[in-house]
Design a protein around this motif. Sequence first.
Motif, PDB file in Angstrom:
ATOM      1  N   ARG A  54      22.327 -96.118 -57.404  1.00  0.00           N
ATOM      2  CA  ARG A  54      21.907 -97.482 -57.038  1.00  0.00           C
ATOM      3  C   ARG A  54      20.388 -97.595 -57.021  1.00  0.00           C
ATOM      4  N   ALA A  55      19.720 -96.568 -56.508  1.00  0.00           N
ATOM      5  CA  ALA A  55      18.251 -96.580 -56.469  1.00  0.00           C
ATOM      6  C   ALA A  55      17.687 -96.599 -57.890  1.00  0.00           C
ATOM      7  N   LEU A  56      18.278 -95.802 -58.786  1.00  0.00           N
ATOM      8  CA  LEU A  56      17.811 -95.791 -60.176  1.00  0.00           C
ATOM      9  C   LEU A  56      18.044 -97.139 -60.846  1.00  0.00           C
ATOM     10  N   GLU A  57      19.210 -97.722 -60.602  1.00  0.00           N
ATOM     11  CA  GLU A  57      19.489 -99.041 -61.190  1.00  0.00           C
ATOM     12  C   GLU A  57      18.498-100.079 -60.678  1.00  0.00           C
ATOM     13  N   ARG A  58      18.158-100.008 -59.387  1.00  0.00           N
ATOM     14  CA  ARG A  58      17.175-100.935 -58.818  1.00  0.00           C
ATOM     15  C   ARG A  58      15.807-100.713 -59.470  1.00  0.00           C
ATOM     16  N   ASP A  59      15.404 -99.433 -59.606  1.00  0.00           N
ATOM     17  CA  ASP A  59      14.116 -99.117 -60.227  1.00  0.00           C
ATOM     18  C   ASP A  59      14.068 -99.591 -61.677  1.00  0.00           C
ATOM     19  N   ILE A  60      15.167 -99.400 -62.395  1.00  0.00           N
ATOM     20  CA  ILE A  60      15.227 -99.847 -63.793  1.00  0.00           C
ATOM     21  C   ILE A  60      15.097-101.366 -63.861  1.00  0.00           C
ATOM     22  N   GLY A  61      15.795-102.060 -62.961  1.00  0.00           N
ATOM     23  CA  GLY A  61      15.711-103.523 -62.924  1.00  0.00           C
ATOM     24  C   GLY A  61      14.293-103.992 -62.649  1.00  0.00           C
ATOM     25  N   GLU A  62      13.627-103.316 -61.700  1.00  0.00           N
ATOM     26  CA  GLU A  62      12.239-103.683 -61.388  1.00  0.00           C
ATOM     27  C   GLU A  62      11.328-103.407 -62.584  1.00  0.00           C
ATOM     28  N   ALA A  63      11.530-102.279 -63.242  1.00  0.00           N
ATOM     29  CA  ALA A  63      10.696-101.941 -64.405  1.00  0.00           C
ATOM     30  C   ALA A  63      10.904-102.955 -65.528  1.00  0.00           C
ATOM     31  N   ARG A  64      12.153-103.362 -65.738  1.00  0.00           N
ATOM     32  CA  ARG A  64      12.432-104.380 -66.771  1.00  0.00           C
ATOM     33  C   ARG A  64      11.735-105.691 -66.433  1.00  0.00           C
ATOM     34  N   ALA A  65      11.813-106.091 -65.172  1.00  0.00           N
ATOM     35  CA  ALA A  65      11.182-107.347 -64.754  1.00  0.00           C
ATOM     36  C   ALA A  65       9.667-107.273 -64.953  1.00  0.00           C
ATOM     37  N   GLU A  66       9.080-106.138 -64.583  1.00  0.00           N
ATOM     38  CA  GLU A  66       7.633-105.961 -64.771  1.00  0.00           C
ATOM     39  C   GLU A  66       7.266-105.993 -66.250  1.00  0.00           C
TER      40      GLU A  66
END
Length: 103
Positions: A54-66
Amino acid sequence: VRARESISREQTLANDANEGAARVEERLKGVKRQLAKTKAEAASAKAELERQNRALERDIGEARAEAKAAIAEKIAEVRLAKEHAQDEIAEANRKARIVGEEA
């Protein structure tokens, strides 16, 4: 006498069988305890992996948004530069027409 010896042997065999069964039962209890411990460890490891996922998925989502935001910002900068260049070209053309008309 033989009957007593036979009964004594049967009792000895029964006692041996009971002791063997008790040992097997104790080993079975140990195996069950180990199995429960292993299941608990596996459940804990699974929960930890799910948390990390879940933490990795959240980090990936944040990186995509950035990344999307950075791309949108660059596109806006390029559009602004293009508009500025078009304005400069239009101004240069206007000045060239004025100079041409004066000549």
